[in-house]
Write a protein that holds these residues in place. Structure first.
Motif, PDB file in Angstrom:
ATOM      1  N   VAL A   1      46.484  53.143  -0.609  1.00 31.90           N
ATOM      2  CA  VAL A   1      46.424  51.864  -1.325  1.00 31.90           C
ATOM      3  C   VAL A   1      47.729  51.132  -1.066  1.00 31.90           C
ATOM      4  O   VAL A   1      48.797  51.586  -1.476  1.00 31.90           O
ATOM      5  CB  VAL A   1      46.238  52.080  -2.843  1.00 31.90           C
ATOM      6  N   LEU A   2      47.649  50.017  -0.375  1.00 29.88           N
ATOM      7  CA  LEU A   2      48.844  49.231  -0.095  1.00 29.88           C
ATOM      8  C   LEU A   2      48.953  48.098  -1.110  1.00 29.88           C
ATOM      9  O   LEU A   2      48.107  47.200  -1.147  1.00 29.88           O
ATOM     10  CB  LEU A   2      48.790  48.649   1.317  1.00 29.88           C
ATOM     11  N   MET A   3      49.992  48.147  -1.937  1.00 32.17           N
ATOM     12  CA  MET A   3      50.261  47.042  -2.848  1.00 32.17           C
ATOM     13  C   MET A   3      51.223  46.077  -2.173  1.00 32.17           C
ATOM     14  O   MET A   3      52.250  46.485  -1.625  1.00 32.17           O
ATOM     15  CB  MET A   3      50.856  47.552  -4.156  1.00 32.17           C
ATOM     16  N   GLY A   4      50.867  44.789  -2.221  1.00 35.86           N
ATOM     17  CA  GLY A   4      51.653  43.781  -1.520  1.00 35.86           C
ATOM     18  C   GLY A   4      52.808  43.258  -2.345  1.00 35.86           C
ATOM     19  O   GLY A   4      52.871  42.052  -2.631  1.00 35.86           O
TER      20      GLY A   4
ATOM     21  N   TYR B   1      43.705  52.436   5.100  1.00 36.00           N
ATOM     22  CA  TYR B   1      44.288  51.642   4.016  1.00 36.00           C
ATOM     23  C   TYR B   1      43.599  50.299   3.841  1.00 36.00           C
ATOM     24  O   TYR B   1      42.956  49.773   4.751  1.00 36.00           O
ATOM     25  CB  TYR B   1      45.787  51.457   4.235  1.00 36.00           C
ATOM     26  N   ILE B   2      43.774  49.774   2.643  1.00 33.11           N
ATOM     27  CA  ILE B   2      43.409  48.396   2.315  1.00 33.11           C
ATOM     28  C   ILE B   2      44.561  47.820   1.498  1.00 33.11           C
ATOM     29  O   ILE B   2      45.138  48.508   0.650  1.00 33.11           O
ATOM     30  CB  ILE B   2      42.104  48.320   1.504  1.00 33.11           C
ATOM     31  N   GLY B   3      44.894  46.561   1.746  1.00 33.14           N
ATOM     32  CA  GLY B   3      45.990  45.914   1.031  1.00 33.14           C
ATOM     33  C   GLY B   3      45.497  45.045  -0.110  1.00 33.14           C
ATOM     34  O   GLY B   3      44.448  44.398  -0.021  1.00 33.14           O
ATOM     35  N   PHE B   4      46.275  45.035  -1.186  1.00 31.54           N
ATOM     36  CA  PHE B   4      45.962  44.235  -2.374  1.00 31.54           C
ATOM     37  C   PHE B   4      47.245  43.556  -2.844  1.00 31.54           C
ATOM     38  O   PHE B   4      48.233  44.234  -3.152  1.00 31.54           O
ATOM     39  CB  PHE B   4      45.423  45.124  -3.500  1.00 31.54           C
TER      40      PHE B   4
ATOM     41  N   PHE C   1      47.281  49.577 -10.860  1.00 31.87           N
ATOM     42  CA  PHE C   1      47.172  51.002 -10.544  1.00 31.87           C
ATOM     43  C   PHE C   1      46.145  51.697 -11.428  1.00 31.87           C
ATOM     44  O   PHE C   1      45.499  52.668 -10.996  1.00 31.87           O
ATOM     45  CB  PHE C   1      48.524  51.696 -10.685  1.00 31.87           C
ATOM     46  N   SER C   2      45.953  51.214 -12.649  1.00 30.78           N
ATOM     47  CA  SER C   2      45.068  51.910 -13.585  1.00 30.78           C
ATOM     48  C   SER C   2      43.641  52.013 -13.054  1.00 30.78           C
ATOM     49  O   SER C   2      42.964  53.022 -13.270  1.00 30.78           O
ATOM     50  CB  SER C   2      45.082  51.219 -14.952  1.00 30.78           C
TER      51      SER C   2
ATOM     52  N   ALA D   1      44.867  60.486  -2.398  1.00 32.41           N
ATOM     53  CA  ALA D   1      45.282  59.099  -2.225  1.00 32.41           C
ATOM     54  C   ALA D   1      46.769  58.935  -2.507  1.00 32.41           C
ATOM     55  O   ALA D   1      47.364  59.687  -3.296  1.00 32.41           O
ATOM     56  CB  ALA D   1      44.472  58.195  -3.156  1.00 32.41           C
ATOM     57  N   ILE D   2      47.357  57.945  -1.869  1.00 34.56           N
ATOM     58  CA  ILE D   2      48.732  57.553  -2.161  1.00 34.56           C
ATOM     59  C   ILE D   2      48.771  56.038  -2.319  1.00 34.56           C
ATOM     60  O   ILE D   2      47.923  55.316  -1.784  1.00 34.56           O
ATOM     61  CB  ILE D   2      49.722  57.993  -1.066  1.00 34.56           C
ATOM     62  N   MET D   3      49.749  55.559  -3.077  1.00 30.11           N
ATOM     63  CA  MET D   3      49.964  54.121  -3.213  1.00 30.11           C
ATOM     64  C   MET D   3      51.341  53.793  -2.663  1.00 30.11           C
ATOM     65  O   MET D   3      52.318  54.467  -2.977  1.00 30.11           O
ATOM     66  CB  MET D   3      49.845  53.674  -4.670  1.00 30.11           C
ATOM     67  N   VAL D   4      51.401  52.779  -1.809  1.00 28.13           N
ATOM     68  CA  VAL D   4      52.664  52.344  -1.228  1.00 28.13           C
ATOM     69  C   VAL D   4      52.833  50.852  -1.487  1.00 28.13           C
ATOM     70  O   VAL D   4      51.873  50.146  -1.778  1.00 28.13           O
ATOM     71  CB  VAL D   4      52.722  52.643   0.287  1.00 28.13           C
TER      72      VAL D   4
END
Length: 409
Positions: A71-74, A38-41, A106-107, A122-125
């Protein structure tokens, strides 16, 4: 070292690797199983800019070599603000703004990654989902005991503020704890074994690795990329007109294409490796071009990156506009455009509206330097009232490479 896993071989030959916590251990793991990484944004704007593109491409490389991008959304940490590299506290955003920003961000991921339920999809969390549930006493008892103030004070993000006598809130001071907790949570909940990020995130990544080991006895890994700057030392993500956003709503495709077309000759090979899927053999051929021929490589670079981030139609259209504008002396349809009513517009105001300058003072300076032309004629008065009859257009240019259209209404 010589890597056995396709993941680290690809990251190495493309120039992504700066530091690793355990290169041998990660290489062995990636060679035998799917590694979720993962990487956080943080969601501080409705789009990421090109300074984040190397991180996004690392997730793409992860998936290309048979591993799982997370994909880690902060959503939670955006409410605090990462102090790394900052002299001032981040502006607080509302919940609604953060959620809207996440949807906008996300786009770009949906273009570069394949999302789904498969083992390498991929997943987004969103870390608000777990950080928002933590009670303060619980956080202090379970997590706080694994961090020492001595260690936290040694981090560059903290020392920089103290050395410059800039205030750091207790809220920001806790950011590194929450980022470390993110890694531990994802390791437990999603089986994540790898966190990647820029070199400025090394300390935060190591914190997460140590916290995961201490709380759960689990081994996880960290990898960072080199600090990404252009050949002249400038930070990636900025241009003369401001941030180079990845989303179309924040920056037209033509301006995005032009950013890459105008890169320094010395950056062409590196950017082709980092930001395109072209085979290495083709990249070696392109970066070896000399003289005027290097411009052909820059066009390929601009086309490939624009195609990845904006789609093939946008890349074709931007390239056609550039050809019309520069080779044919005409005006391409994709050029930045503003509408001018019957009252006209002052030259300085037009420069600001087209993104040539961020302020009236900057516009005046560029005009005084002889950098601005109206219909290919030098314009020297920022107060000049530019009239554009209804249905007609006029061209405003900044230097030789930046152009815009004034359209009469």
């Amino acid at each position: 070292m010589t890597y056995t896993s396709s993941l680290l071989r690809l990251l190495d030959e493309r120039g992504y690797i700066h530091q690793q916590t355990d290169a041998h251990g990660l290489d062995a793991l990636a060679a035998k199983q799917v590694v979720p990484g993962y990487i956080g944004f943080d969601a501080t704007a409705p789009s990421l800019h090109v300074g984040s593109l190397v991180q996004i491409m690392m997730l793409r490389r992860l998936q290309q070599t048979g591993h799982k991008p997370v994909v880690l959304m902060g959503g939670g940490t955006t409410r605090i603000g990462d102090p790394t590299g900052r002299d001032e506290s981040r502006k607080m955003l509302s919940d609604e703004t953060i959620e809207a920003n996440i949807q906008g961000i996300f786009s770009i991921f949906s273009r570069l990654l394949k999302f789904g339920d498969g083992p390498t999809d991929a997943i987004m969390v969103n870390n608000q989902d777990w950080l928002g549930q933590l009670g303060y006493i619980q956080l202090l008892q379970e997590v706080g005991t694994h961090f020492t103030v001595n260690r936290m004070m040694s981090f560059d993000s903290v020392k920089l503020r103290l050395e410059r006598e800039q205030p750091m809130t207790f809220l920001e001071f806790n950011y590194m704890i929450l980022q470390g907790y993110d890694f531990r949570h994802l390791a437990r909940d999603k089986g994540v074994a790898l966190q990647m990020g820029g070199s400025d995130q090394w300390g935060n990544i190591v914190n997460g690795i140590e916290l995961t080991r201490r709380m759960d006895g689990k081994e996880v890994f960290g990898l960072t990329t080199p600090l990404l700057t252009t050949a002249d030392g400038a930070k990636m993500g900025k241009s003369m007109g401001g941030a180079v956003w990845l989303n179309e709503d924040q920056l037209p495709a033509y301006d995005f294409w032009q950013y890459w077309r105008n890169c320094d000759d010395r950056d062409v090979g590196r950017f082709l490796r980092l930001f395109t899927d072209l085979p290495l053999g083709e990249i070696i051929r392109l970066e070896a071009l000399e003289g005027a021929e290097i411009n052909d490589a820059k066009v390929v670079l601009a086309n490939e990156i624009t195609k990845l981030c904006r789609g093939e139609d946008a890349a074709i259209s931007a390239a056609a506009t550039a050809q019309t504008t520069f080779a044919g002396g005409g005006l391409g349809e994709d050029l930045p455009t503003i509408e001018v009513d019957g009252e006209g517009i002052r030259l300085g105001a037009a420069c600001i509206a087209l993104g040539f300058a961020a302020s009236g003072g900057e516009a005046k300076r560029k005009i005084a330097e002889g950098a601005v032309r109206l219909d290919d004629v030098l314009a020297s008065d920022p107060a000049l009232l530019v009239a554009v009859p209804a249905g007609e257009i006029r061209k405003l240019s900044l230097g030789k490479k930046k152009h815009g259209i004034l359209r009469g209404i």
